[in-house]
Design a protein around this motif. Sequence first.
Motif, PDB file in Angstrom:
ATOM      1  N   VAL A 186      13.390 -16.270 -25.375  1.00  0.00           N
ATOM      2  CA  VAL A 186      14.678 -16.992 -25.424  1.00  0.00           C
ATOM      3  C   VAL A 186      15.425 -16.646 -26.712  1.00  0.00           C
ATOM      4  O   VAL A 186      16.639 -16.406 -26.689  1.00  0.00           O
ATOM      5  CB  VAL A 186      14.435 -18.522 -25.317  1.00  0.00           C
ATOM      6  N   ILE A 187      14.684 -16.590 -27.819  1.00  0.00           N
ATOM      7  CA  ILE A 187      15.329 -16.248 -29.105  1.00  0.00           C
ATOM      8  C   ILE A 187      15.968 -14.868 -29.021  1.00  0.00           C
ATOM      9  O   ILE A 187      17.120 -14.665 -29.412  1.00  0.00           O
ATOM     10  CB  ILE A 187      14.285 -16.296 -30.248  1.00  0.00           C
ATOM     11  N   VAL A 188      15.213 -13.915 -28.448  1.00  0.00           N
ATOM     12  CA  VAL A 188      15.723 -12.531 -28.420  1.00  0.00           C
ATOM     13  C   VAL A 188      16.875 -12.402 -27.421  1.00  0.00           C
ATOM     14  O   VAL A 188      17.862 -11.710 -27.700  1.00  0.00           O
ATOM     15  CB  VAL A 188      14.583 -11.538 -28.099  1.00  0.00           C
ATOM     16  N   VAL A 189      16.763 -13.065 -26.260  1.00  0.00           N
ATOM     17  CA  VAL A 189      17.854 -12.923 -25.285  1.00  0.00           C
ATOM     18  C   VAL A 189      19.130 -13.592 -25.812  1.00  0.00           C
ATOM     19  O   VAL A 189      20.239 -13.106 -25.564  1.00  0.00           O
ATOM     20  CB  VAL A 189      17.448 -13.451 -23.888  1.00  0.00           C
ATOM     21  N   ASP A 190      18.970 -14.665 -26.570  1.00  0.00           N
ATOM     22  CA  ASP A 190      20.148 -15.282 -27.212  1.00  0.00           C
ATOM     23  C   ASP A 190      20.806 -14.296 -28.172  1.00  0.00           C
ATOM     24  O   ASP A 190      22.037 -14.206 -28.253  1.00  0.00           O
ATOM     25  CB  ASP A 190      19.738 -16.547 -27.969  1.00  0.00           C
TER      26      ASP A 190
ATOM     27  N   GLU B 159      20.799 -14.264 -16.341  1.00  0.00           N
ATOM     28  CA  GLU B 159      19.667 -14.509 -15.425  1.00  0.00           C
ATOM     29  C   GLU B 159      18.351 -14.580 -16.194  1.00  0.00           C
ATOM     30  O   GLU B 159      17.522 -15.462 -15.963  1.00  0.00           O
ATOM     31  CB  GLU B 159      19.565 -13.362 -14.414  1.00  0.00           C
ATOM     32  N   LEU B 160      18.189 -13.629 -17.104  1.00  0.00           N
ATOM     33  CA  LEU B 160      16.944 -13.561 -17.878  1.00  0.00           C
ATOM     34  C   LEU B 160      16.765 -14.829 -18.716  1.00  0.00           C
ATOM     35  O   LEU B 160      15.677 -15.409 -18.773  1.00  0.00           O
ATOM     36  CB  LEU B 160      16.971 -12.328 -18.780  1.00  0.00           C
ATOM     37  N   LYS B 161      17.854 -15.265 -19.322  1.00  0.00           N
ATOM     38  CA  LYS B 161      17.780 -16.470 -20.159  1.00  0.00           C
ATOM     39  C   LYS B 161      17.410 -17.685 -19.307  1.00  0.00           C
ATOM     40  O   LYS B 161      16.562 -18.497 -19.694  1.00  0.00           O
ATOM     41  CB  LYS B 161      19.127 -16.695 -20.862  1.00  0.00           C
ATOM     42  N   ALA B 162      18.058 -17.789 -18.124  1.00  0.00           N
ATOM     43  CA  ALA B 162      17.772 -18.930 -17.236  1.00  0.00           C
ATOM     44  C   ALA B 162      16.311 -18.908 -16.803  1.00  0.00           C
ATOM     45  O   ALA B 162      15.638 -19.953 -16.754  1.00  0.00           O
ATOM     46  CB  ALA B 162      18.698 -18.873 -16.026  1.00  0.00           C
ATOM     47  N   GLU B 163      15.787 -17.735 -16.494  1.00  0.00           N
ATOM     48  CA  GLU B 163      14.408 -17.605 -16.046  1.00  0.00           C
ATOM     49  C   GLU B 163      13.429 -17.990 -17.172  1.00  0.00           C
ATOM     50  O   GLU B 163      12.445 -18.688 -16.947  1.00  0.00           O
ATOM     51  CB  GLU B 163      14.168 -16.155 -15.608  1.00  0.00           C
ATOM     52  N   LEU B 164      13.740 -17.528 -18.378  1.00  0.00           N
ATOM     53  CA  LEU B 164      12.875 -17.849 -19.519  1.00  0.00           C
ATOM     54  C   LEU B 164      12.899 -19.351 -19.811  1.00  0.00           C
ATOM     55  O   LEU B 164      11.858 -19.969 -20.079  1.00  0.00           O
ATOM     56  CB  LEU B 164      13.341 -17.075 -20.757  1.00  0.00           C
TER      57      LEU B 164
END
Lengths: 236, 166
Positions: free
Chosen positions: B111-115, B140-145
Amino acid sequence: MSALREAIVLPLVFLSVVLAASLRPGAQVTVVPPSLGSLVAGMVLFALLVRSGAIDPHRLLHPDRSALANLNGLTVLLTAFVASAQMITMLVPESGVPALIAWVVLISLLSQALAMGPDRSSLLRGLMVTFGAAFALKFIVLATLSSPAEGRMARALQLLFEGVTLGGVTQRTPHTAEGYLAFLTIVTYLIGVAFLPSAAWHMARIGPGAHAEVRLRRVERGSAGHPTESDTDTKA
Amino acid sequence: MHETLTRGAGLALTAVYAGFIGWMLSAQPQTIAQAVGGVSASVGAYSVDAQSFDDGLVFFRNDQFVEARAAFARADPAVRDARTQFYIAYSYYRQGWYRSHRDDALYREGVIVVDRAIALAPGGRLIVDDDNLGMRSADELKAELEAGLTRQLSDFNPLRWLESRK
């Protein structure tokens, strides 16, 4: 004062002080802005610099100067102020009882200096002593107390000390380079302050009694621009 | 004339230096590489190391996520490239994905990295065109994480075991 010193040397010296004083080297480098408290203390320190004659704002900002020269002068004043605030952030311990004590002592010293009205050389000497003492407290005494002890006996003593002080004294262990960087920053700041355009007047002390002899020291500018002093005796 | 030039140059130098310090305070670079990369990115001179990025992609597709992250970090030492950061976040997702549960620690890192990737992308919109990926947008990736980090009743649904990794 030459344009080179006013426009380039002094702002760059003080900005270098700001940068070096804000860096906290380590595995992960952090850059710390000046705290709100240090901005206020920096303002007091700046007022002291002006009052002692260490800096003369009239020689930097004046209607007779060009707009560009006044902008350079303003830059010197602003950078000197921010450097003063950042120096205080760097030298005051970060947390706990040492931070509280350091703030109380620092504010007391600054207030005392404001009340005494020292001249330029006395203030510079006082600043050197104050900054030196703060440096020794934070980067030698507290760093030693906070660094991991090596022997069992030392570890036991450290644990005992932390227990007695409820952990309120130990600080973040500074990186080895941090102390050296801080020392270099203090020296650079003091050199910068010494190179500021000083006031062409000195504080005069009046002795007690109605017939006290007042010794005024008048500073006159020589033809080369260097201040020369001549003493004038007057009767009060 | 000479004095005016000196004064003008001094003013410009001071403005650049003060801007650099202001950027250091706001961006908080943690390494010299990040500081240098940040400055070069601000003048449009920063680029990722293509060879290291390709190495990372190969490791990523072979499910060697730790190695992939090392290669991606080498490719983007200043942490300025949104696409590389997206792949790093994706590696956390895939490494932390288990049929029975999700690894919270890895998902949190993800989450930290996708942010960070979203923050680096122009306008916050990041789409990666890669057929190997089940999710191609950072949103999408953030929501999944984030879904993997929350506890809900559907986590105990046995049919969840039939889900596949994206």
